[in-house]
Enzyme design. Sequence first.
Site, PDB file in Angstrom:
ATOM      1  N   TYR A 130      20.363  45.106  37.593  1.00 42.81           N
ATOM      2  CA  TYR A 130      20.365  43.822  38.303  1.00 42.81           C
ATOM      3  C   TYR A 130      21.786  43.353  38.586  1.00 42.81           C
ATOM      4  O   TYR A 130      22.108  42.980  39.723  1.00 42.81           O
ATOM      5  CB  TYR A 130      19.624  42.774  37.473  1.00 42.81           C
ATOM      6  CG  TYR A 130      19.636  41.394  38.088  1.00 42.81           C
ATOM      7  CD1 TYR A 130      18.782  41.084  39.144  1.00 42.81           C
ATOM      8  CD2 TYR A 130      20.493  40.396  37.617  1.00 42.81           C
ATOM      9  CE1 TYR A 130      18.788  39.814  39.720  1.00 42.81           C
ATOM     10  CE2 TYR A 130      20.505  39.131  38.185  1.00 42.81           C
ATOM     11  CZ  TYR A 130      19.654  38.850  39.226  1.00 42.81           C
ATOM     12  OH  TYR A 130      19.667  37.598  39.795  1.00 42.81           O
TER      13      TYR A 130
ATOM     14  N   SER B 160      24.690  36.277  41.545  1.00 42.28           N
ATOM     15  CA  SER B 160      24.423  35.788  40.186  1.00 42.28           C
ATOM     16  C   SER B 160      25.732  35.702  39.426  1.00 42.28           C
ATOM     17  O   SER B 160      26.645  36.518  39.646  1.00 42.28           O
ATOM     18  CB  SER B 160      23.467  36.735  39.450  1.00 42.28           C
ATOM     19  OG  SER B 160      23.390  36.403  38.085  1.00 42.28           O
TER      20      SER B 160
END
Length: 289
Positions: free
Chosen positions: A182, A169
């Site tokens: 995350y 990400s």
Amino acid sequence: MSITKTNSRVRLTDFSCVHLKKESHKHLGRHEVVTGGSDGIGRAYAEELSKLGMSVIIISRNQEKLDRAARKIELTTGREVKVIAADFTKDDIYGHIQENIEGLEIGILVNNVGILPSQIPCKLLETSDLEERIHDVINCNVKAMVKMCRTVLPGMQQRGRGVILNVSSGIAKIPCPIYTLYAASKVFVERFSQGLQAEYKSRGIIIQTVAPFGVSTAMTGHQKPDMVTFTPEEFVRNSLKYLKAGDQTYGSVTHTILGGIVQSIPTWVLQSEAFQHHFREYVKERVGS
């Protein structure tokens, strides 16, 4: 185009792309495996790569969604699709996966499966069912990638060829409070991939991290696509243009530029309470909550 960071300054550099084409993919292997392949980015990878003539194996937890995705890919590409139902938040699934791909020549592995602790970002201790979410995020975002690499690498090493794409990400590039768990899991994806590429590059294996920002998927609340938010299909088509051994990519010129902008923000700004508040409100508005 790729992004590199030198002496704390970000610069954009061009590189020669390694394109996967029908005439060049065949030496990799007959099959591709995509985790989280029933929807979103995973399904888009499965469909796009199957157009190259490879047989697809998609793995996800929901049998109904898997079957629906398989039918769509088969109708679109005319290629065989095998489905394996497995919940990557669980610990005891890898024997089942191994049994179902045993003896297959896996040319491409896309480690796409991943989850957020909560759709709306929040501080760690504000996460609902925190203990369960810690377990699930580590299993799904970290352990799944490592175990799947462990499963397919021996065959790739023996044949001296293969491609592994590990989906990270864009927020892994910066300290990211309220997405702490995350973002940290995606930092692991990047560092693991870099080390693994160094170990196996000489064996003819490409291991690349793909680090998108906005993509309209269930994870992001199906945000409306715009200049910086791609549909899964758009993102995957773009990202495959930037395949390069051992490198990392944001998957598009737009996200590369965005990555440069994000990395130029001072850390004290990113860590401020004001930034956390405004970022949370921005995400809530984008996902319609």
